[in-house]
Design an enzyme around this catalytic site. Structure first.
Site, PDB file in Angstrom:
ATOM      1  N   ASN A  50       0.857  -1.185   0.000  1.00 21.88           N
ATOM      2  CA  ASN A  50       0.000   0.000   0.000  1.00 21.88           C
ATOM      3  C   ASN A  50       0.897   1.239   0.000  1.00 21.88           C
ATOM      4  OD1 ASN A  50      -1.798   2.051   0.548  1.00 21.88           O
ATOM      5  ND2 ASN A  50      -2.279   1.353   2.629  1.00 21.88           N
ATOM      6  N   LYS A  84       0.114   4.276  -0.245  1.00 31.42           N
ATOM      7  CA  LYS A  84      -0.526   5.459   0.376  1.00 31.42           C
ATOM      8  C   LYS A  84      -0.304   6.692  -0.498  1.00 31.42           C
ATOM      9  CE  LYS A  84      -0.091   3.202   4.796  1.00 31.42           C
ATOM     10  NZ  LYS A  84      -0.084   3.281   6.241  1.00 31.42           N
ATOM     11  N   HIS A 134      -9.448   0.724   5.009  1.00 32.76           N
ATOM     12  CA  HIS A 134      -8.164   0.984   5.660  1.00 32.76           C
ATOM     13  C   HIS A 134      -8.398   1.930   6.847  1.00 32.76           C
ATOM     14  CE1 HIS A 134      -4.139   2.411   6.494  1.00 32.76           C
ATOM     15  NE2 HIS A 134      -3.725   1.293   5.923  1.00 32.76           N
ATOM     16  N   GLU A 180      -6.838   4.381   7.954  1.00 32.70           N
ATOM     17  CA  GLU A 180      -6.689   5.822   7.685  1.00 32.70           C
ATOM     18  C   GLU A 180      -7.967   6.379   7.065  1.00 32.70           C
ATOM     19  OE1 GLU A 180      -2.945   5.493   5.617  1.00 32.70           O
ATOM     20  OE2 GLU A 180      -2.033   4.897   7.509  1.00 32.70           O
ATOM     21  N   GLU A 216      -5.310  -5.275  10.595  1.00 35.88           N
ATOM     22  CA  GLU A 216      -4.319  -4.226  10.812  1.00 35.88           C
ATOM     23  C   GLU A 216      -4.642  -3.461  12.103  1.00 35.88           C
ATOM     24  OE1 GLU A 216      -2.283  -3.077   6.878  1.00 35.88           O
ATOM     25  OE2 GLU A 216      -4.009  -1.779   7.152  1.00 35.88           O
ATOM     26  N   GLY A 234       2.336   2.182  10.757  1.00 34.72           N
ATOM     27  CA  GLY A 234       3.245   3.313  10.595  1.00 34.72           C
ATOM     28  C   GLY A 234       3.932   3.732  11.882  1.00 34.72           C
ATOM     29  N   SER A 236       3.448  -2.198  10.341  1.00 33.60           N
ATOM     30  CA  SER A 236       4.898  -2.209  10.583  1.00 33.60           C
ATOM     31  C   SER A 236       5.550  -3.549  10.242  1.00 33.60           C
ATOM     32  CB  SER A 236       5.216  -1.783  12.022  1.00 33.60           C
ATOM     33  OG  SER A 236       4.778  -0.450  12.245  1.00 33.60           O
TER      34      SER A 236
HETATM   35  P1  PGA Z   1       2.839   0.213   7.667  1.00 38.42           P
HETATM   36  O1  PGA Z   1       1.363   0.388   7.042  1.00 38.42           O
HETATM   37  O2  PGA Z   1       3.402  -1.045   7.078  1.00 38.42           O
HETATM   38  O3  PGA Z   1       3.583   1.448   7.226  1.00 38.42           O
HETATM   39  O4  PGA Z   1       2.653   0.116   9.138  1.00 38.42           O
HETATM   40  C1  PGA Z   1       0.512  -0.712   6.871  1.00 38.42           C
HETATM   41  C2  PGA Z   1      -0.770  -0.255   6.226  1.00 38.42           C
HETATM   42  O5  PGA Z   1      -1.217   0.851   6.504  1.00 38.42           O
HETATM   43  O6  PGA Z   1      -1.369  -1.002   5.438  1.00 38.42           O
END
Ligand code: PGA
Length: 266
Positions: free
Chosen positions: A18, A20, A103, A105, A176, A182, A219
Site C-alpha cells: 500500500n 498510500k 483501511h 486511515e 491491521e 506506521g 509495521s
Molecule cells: P505500515 O502500514 O506497514 O507502514 O505500518 C501498513 C498499512 O497501513 O497497510
C-alpha cells in the site's frame, strides 16, 4: 494457514504494498519496475501493488506479464454520478485487479463508517474486482479488551451488505491493528495470530463455510516478516512504509514464499 478440513479455504499467500499518498507518477512507475524485478522469482505468493489513483494507468503496463497485480487504495460505491472527486468501481473494472476498502486511515482520518466500507466492498465485487477488506482495533479498544468485538463489528457490517458469501478467492481480509500502522510497533506474531484465527472463526461461524485469506498489516519489515508468516493462520501481509523500498518489499515477499514452501512440504 487456513485449514482445508473446515470447509472451503483459500490459502495461497498474498503480499500487497500500500503506497498510500507517496511518490509522483514517474517515481511510481520506477518503483513498480523495481518491485517487479525484486519479486521476479516468486511462484507461490500473490504479489500486488496499490499505488495512488493518479498512477494506476501508468503503472499497469509495467506489470504486464509479471504476475504482479494492480490495486486501488479506495473506491466509491456508486457506478457514476455527481460525486466530485470520487472514483467508481466501473472506472477500475476490466484493467485494475483489486481494491482496498476500510483501511484505518480512511476510517479514522476521513470518518468512513462500517456500512460505507460494506458498500464499497459489495460494489467492488459486483464489478469483478477482488477486494482487500481492512479491519482492526485502536490501542484504546485493545486496552479495553474489545479487539474481537471491534473486528467482529467491522466484519458483520460488511456481511450485512451482501446477499450471500462471495467466492472465497474474491476477497481477502487484512487485520491491521491501528496502533501498529506506521508506528514501528508491530503486533507480536502471537498477538497477530490470535486475532487472525479469531477472524477466520468468526467468518466461518457467521457467514461462510470456509475462510478467505487473512493478512496481517502494521509495521511489517524484512526483520519481522518470517516470524509473522510462520504463524498458522497468517496468509501474508499488507505492507505500508516498506512497500516504497522495492528490495525490502522483495525480502518480505521472499519470506512469504519460503513459508509457503515449508507448508507445502509439511
Ligand atoms: P505500515 O502500514 O506497514 O507502514 O505500518 C501498513 C498499512 O497501513 O497497510
Amino acid at each position: 494457514m487456513t485449514d482445508a478440513s473446515q470447509g472451503v479455504a483459500f490459502s495461497r499467500p498474498m503480499v500487497a504494498g500500500n503506497w498510500k499518498m507517496h511518490t509522483t507518477v514517474d517515481e511510481g512507475v520506477a518503483l513498480a519496475r523495481a518491485v517487479c524485478a525484486a519479486v521476479a522469482a516468486t511462484r507461490r505468493v500473490d504479489v500486488a501493488v496499490l499505488p495512488p489513483f493518479t498512477h494506476l494507468w501508468a503503472v499497469r503496463p509495467v506489470l504486464e506479464g509479471t504476475g504482479v497485480r494492480l490495486g486501488a487504495q479506495d473506491v466509491f460505491w456508486k457506478g457514476s454520478g455527481a460525486f466530485t472527486g470520487e472514483i467508481s468501481p466501473a472506472m477500475l473494472a476490466g484493467w485494475c485487479d483489486m481494491t482496498l476498502v476500510g483501511h484505518s486511515e480512511r476510517r479514522h482520518l476521513f470518518g468512513e463508517r462500517d456500512d460505507e466500507v460494506g458498500k464499497k466492498f459489495v460494489a467492488s465485487l459486483a464489478h469483478g474486482l477482488q477486494v482487500i477488506l481492512a479491519v482492526g482495533e485502536t490501542s484504546e479498544e485493545r486496552d479495553d479488551g474489545r479487539t474481537f468485538d471491534v473486528v467482529d463489528r467491522q466484519l458483520d457490517a460488511v456481511f450485512a451488505e451482501l446477499d450471500g458469501p462471495p467466492a472465497v478467492d474474491a476477497w481477502v481480509i487484512a487485520y491491521e491493528p491501528v496502533w501498529a500502522i506506521g508506528t514501528g510497533r508491530t503486533a507480536t506474531p502471537e498477538q497477530a495470530q490470535d486475532v487472525v484465527a479469531h477472524i477466520k472463526q468468526h467468518v466461518r461461524a457467521r457467514f461462510l463455510d470456509g475462510s478467505p485469506r487473512v493478512l496481517y498489516g502494521g509495521s511489517v519489515t524484512p526483520a519481522n516478516a518470517a516470524s509473522l508468516f510462520a504463524e498458522r493462520d497468517i496468509d501474508g501481509a499488507l505492507v505500508g512504509g516498506v512497500s516504497l523500498r522495492a528490495e525490502e518489499f522483495g525480502v518480505i515477499v521472499a519470506a512469504a514464499e519460503t513459508a509457503a514452501s515449508a507448508r507445502d512440504t509439511d
